[in-house]
Scaffold this active site. Sequence first.
Site, mmCIF file in Angstrom:
data_model
loop_
_atom_site.group_PDB
_atom_site.id
_atom_site.type_symbol
_atom_site.label_atom_id
_atom_site.label_comp_id
_atom_site.label_asym_id
_atom_site.label_seq_id
_atom_site.Cartn_x
_atom_site.Cartn_y
_atom_site.Cartn_z
ATOM 1 N N CYS A 2 41.840 29.437 7.519
ATOM 2 C CA CYS A 2 40.882 30.535 7.541
ATOM 3 C C CYS A 2 39.512 30.014 7.111
ATOM 4 O O CYS A 2 39.402 29.145 6.257
ATOM 5 C CB CYS A 2 41.241 31.711 6.649
ATOM 6 N N ARG A 27 39.219 26.026 11.354
ATOM 7 C CA ARG A 27 40.100 26.371 10.243
ATOM 8 C C ARG A 27 41.127 27.442 10.608
ATOM 9 O O ARG A 27 42.001 27.774 9.812
ATOM 10 C CB ARG A 27 39.272 26.871 9.056
ATOM 11 N N TRP A 75 43.626 32.126 10.268
ATOM 12 C CA TRP A 75 44.883 31.464 10.618
ATOM 13 C C TRP A 75 45.955 32.309 9.949
ATOM 14 O O TRP A 75 46.059 32.342 8.719
ATOM 15 C CB TRP A 75 44.897 30.035 10.085
ATOM 16 N N ASN A 99 40.514 33.595 2.278
ATOM 17 C CA ASN A 99 41.186 32.381 2.734
ATOM 18 C C ASN A 99 42.199 32.009 1.663
ATOM 19 O O ASN A 99 41.819 31.846 0.505
ATOM 20 C CB ASN A 99 40.144 31.266 2.911
ATOM 21 N N GLY A 100 43.468 31.889 2.032
ATOM 22 C CA GLY A 100 44.490 31.521 1.050
ATOM 23 C C GLY A 100 45.685 32.450 1.146
ATOM 24 O O GLY A 100 45.849 33.170 2.142
ATOM 25 N N GLU A 479 51.924 8.084 15.157
ATOM 26 C CA GLU A 479 50.658 8.795 15.322
ATOM 27 C C GLU A 479 50.416 9.148 16.793
ATOM 28 O O GLU A 479 49.969 10.247 17.115
ATOM 29 C CB GLU A 479 49.511 7.935 14.754
ATOM 30 N N LYS A 483 49.944 13.000 18.064
ATOM 31 C CA LYS A 483 48.720 13.393 18.773
ATOM 32 C C LYS A 483 49.071 14.060 20.091
ATOM 33 O O LYS A 483 48.516 15.085 20.452
ATOM 34 C CB LYS A 483 47.876 12.134 19.005
ATOM 35 N N GLU A 486 50.781 17.560 19.600
ATOM 36 C CA GLU A 486 49.873 18.520 18.974
ATOM 37 C C GLU A 486 48.940 19.179 19.991
ATOM 38 O O GLU A 486 48.695 20.383 19.905
ATOM 39 C CB GLU A 486 49.068 17.733 17.932
ATOM 40 N N HIS A 502 71.390 3.816 18.727
ATOM 41 C CA HIS A 502 72.291 4.435 17.751
ATOM 42 C C HIS A 502 72.369 5.946 17.937
ATOM 43 O O HIS A 502 72.733 6.667 17.012
ATOM 44 C CB HIS A 502 71.882 4.056 16.327
ATOM 45 N N LYS A 601 42.805 23.263 11.057
ATOM 46 C CA LYS A 601 42.403 21.933 10.612
ATOM 47 C C LYS A 601 42.790 21.663 9.163
ATOM 48 O O LYS A 601 43.229 20.591 8.812
ATOM 49 C CB LYS A 601 40.891 21.823 10.785
HETATM 50 O O1 M6R Z 1 43.242 17.110 5.726
HETATM 51 P P1 M6R Z 1 44.482 16.258 5.711
HETATM 52 O O2 M6R Z 1 44.222 14.870 6.154
HETATM 53 O O3 M6R Z 1 45.194 16.294 4.392
HETATM 54 O O4 M6R Z 1 45.437 16.919 6.771
HETATM 55 C C1 M6R Z 1 46.752 16.461 6.946
HETATM 56 C C2 M6R Z 1 47.347 16.994 8.229
HETATM 57 O O5 M6R Z 1 47.357 18.395 8.214
HETATM 58 C C3 M6R Z 1 46.578 16.519 9.443
HETATM 59 O O6 M6R Z 1 46.478 15.137 9.494
HETATM 60 C C4 M6R Z 1 47.261 17.026 10.729
HETATM 61 O O7 M6R Z 1 48.497 16.398 10.882
HETATM 62 C C5 M6R Z 1 46.356 16.787 11.931
HETATM 63 N N1 M6R Z 1 46.212 18.007 12.673
HETATM 64 C C6 M6R Z 1 46.866 15.777 12.871
HETATM 65 O O8 M6R Z 1 46.013 15.580 13.941
#
Ligand code: M6R
Length: 606
Positions: A2, A27, A75, A99-100, A479, A483, A486, A502, A601
Site C-alpha cells: 500500500c 506498492r 495491496w 498501510n499495514g 533467480e 523472474k 513473477e 531423483h 514491491k
Molecule cells: O525489498 P526486499 O528486497 O526485501 O524484497 C524481497 C522480495 O519481496 C523481492 O525480492 C521479491 O521477491 C521481488 N518481487 C522479486 O522480483
Amino acid sequence: MCGIVGYVGKRDCTDVLMNGLSKLEYRGYDSAGIAVFQNGKIEVAKAKGRLKNLEEHMKAEGRPTGQIGIGHTRWATHGEPSDVNSHPHSGGRVTIVHNGIIENYKELKDYLISRGVSFDSDTDTEVVARLLDYRYNGSPIQTISETIRDLEGSYALGIIFADHPEQVYAVRCESPLIAGVGDGENFIASDVPAILEYTRDYYLLEHEEIAVLGRDGVHIFDAYGQPVEKELKTADWDVEAIRKNGYVHFMLKEIHEQPTAIRTTISPRIQNGLPNLEECGITLEVLRGFRQIHVVACGTAMHAGTVGKYVIEKLARVPVTVDIASEFRYCDPLVGTGDLVIVISQSGETADSLAAMRLAKSLGAKTLAIVNAMGSSIAREADMLIYTHAGPEIAVASTKAYMVQIAVMYLFAFELALAVGQIDETECRRLVTLLEQTPDSIAEILERKEQVQYIASSLITADSLLYIGRGLDYALSMEGSLKLKEISYIHSESYAAGELKHGTISLITENMPVIAVATQTALREKTISNIKEVKARGARVILVCRASDTIDPEAVDLRYDLPDFDDLLMPMIAVVPLQLIAYYTSVLKGNDVDKPRNLAKSVTVE
Ligand code: M6R
C-alpha cells in the site's frame, strides 16, 4: 504494501495526490482512492483496480477540488479488492488511509459493534477510522495518541478530521512514512518518489511519532503528544530516476541501469585496488571474528544471498547458511554470539527480513544489512550497513537491486577471504579488477537482444518450464525462474541439474521447456549430461553458455551465447539474459510487466 500520500498547500490537491500515487503504485494496485477537503467538506473518490480506474471514475462522477487531502493505493490484505474496501475509509468525523495490518482489528471491531458502531467494509482500516471517531474529543493529537495505544500490528496512517480542514495528520508504527517539507506546502508519503517533484527535504517519522502538517510547516510529536525535534533529511535521488525516460517499462529501464548501478555501488568501496568496507563498519579485524555466516532474506534478495554463499564458501572457506526470512524467524535458529547474520533487502522494509534481523540481534549475533532504500528500518537497525546504490527500483520484479546485491556480496567475500588469509592481496586485486569489468560485459549483452527475444517467443505457449544448473549456475537459475514466473505467469521451477533424476524428471515432456545454465567450467560436462537426459525425454532445451563453448548441437534446441568471463563472477553476466527472457516473455504475453498481478514491491506484512 500500500502507498499513502497526503498534501497541504496551494496546488490542486487532487493533481498532487494522483501524481504521488502514480509513483507509489508499485506498492499495490488493487484499488486507489483520495479524500480532499472541498469547500471545507471531505469529498472521497475511490475505485477498484489501477489508478487509471480512479481517473475514469472521477471523470464520470466528478473530481474533488481542494488544496488539502490524502490518497491511497492498495495491496489488499483484509477484504477483497473492491470499491467498498478501497481507502480512504471514513468513520464519521475522521477519514484515513492506511498501510499495514492491524492484527487485533477483530477485537476492536467487536468492541465498537458492542458500543453501537456499524461498519461498511471488511477492512481492518475502517476499524481504525471508527475507533478514532469513537474516541475523538476535538483534539486530533490527543485522540491519535490514545488510539494508537490500542493498536497492535503495523501501520502508517494519513488522517484528516472533518473539523480541522487546514491540516493533515499522520502516524506510523513499523510501516514506513515520511513527511515532506516544501515552501508553503507539505506532504506525507510512504516513499520519497511520491514527493520528489515538489521537494527533496523530508523528515523520516519514527515509531509512533505523530506528524501534523499545515501550510506553515510540519510539527512532530511523540506518542504522548510531546513535541519532537527532528533532523531534516535531503533525498539525493534524481527526478529522472523515477521516470521511464523513453523506456516502455521501468523493468527494461532498470535492467539497462545495471552497469551504472554496479559502478556506483562498488567504486566508493574500492581503494588501491582492494575492497574497503570500513565506512560500513567492516574491517579486517571485525571480519576475522566470525565463525559462521547466515544470510537471511526474501525472494530475489535471498537468491542474491545464495550466490553470496557459494562465493564466500569458495573463497573464504567460512560456512554460510541461507534462510528464507519467514522460515528463519520461526525455526528457533542456531544463531548466536560469534555469528554474522547478513540481511539483504532492496526496500529495507520487508517485514519478515526485519523480524529475522531483530531475532538474530536478540540471540547475540552481529547483523549486517545490505539495503538499497536509504533510512529504511533494516538499514537503521543493523549493526553494520552496506547501502547498495541502485537508485529507486520501481518495477515490482527486482533486477538492478539483485545485481548490486550480488556485487556487494562479491566485494564482501573478497575482503573476508583476504581477512582470514585464504587469498593474498594479489589475488584479491585480481578479483576486484574482474568485478570492475563486469559492467562492460553486461553493456555488451544489453546491446544485442534479438537472441533473447527469439527465446522468449518460443516460451509464450508453455504452461510450465524448468531451469537447471549446477553450483553457481543453480543459484542463478533460482533467480531466472522467479523472474519468469513473477511477470509471465508461466509456472517454472529451478532445479539442481543433478537432482532431476531423483523425481522431477518424470515431469519432462515435449511441453516442458528446460532452460539450462552452464557457465561453470568444472561442472559444464556434468550439466551437459543432464541436458542430454532431459533431451532424450523430449524436452526442448535452451542453453545459456559461453559463445566460445563447443556443445553438441544435438543436445540443445536454442542457445544463448554469453561473452567470456571468469567463472566466479559469471552470475553477474548470465543473469542479464535471464532477466531479459522473463521481460520479453511477459511483454509478448501482453502482461503488465511492471505491476504483475497479486504482487507489490514492498512486502511490509508477514
Ligand atoms: O525489498 P526486499 O528486497 O526485501 O524484497 C524481497 C522480495 O519481496 C523481492 O525480492 C521479491 O521477491 C521481488 N518481487 C522479486 O522480483
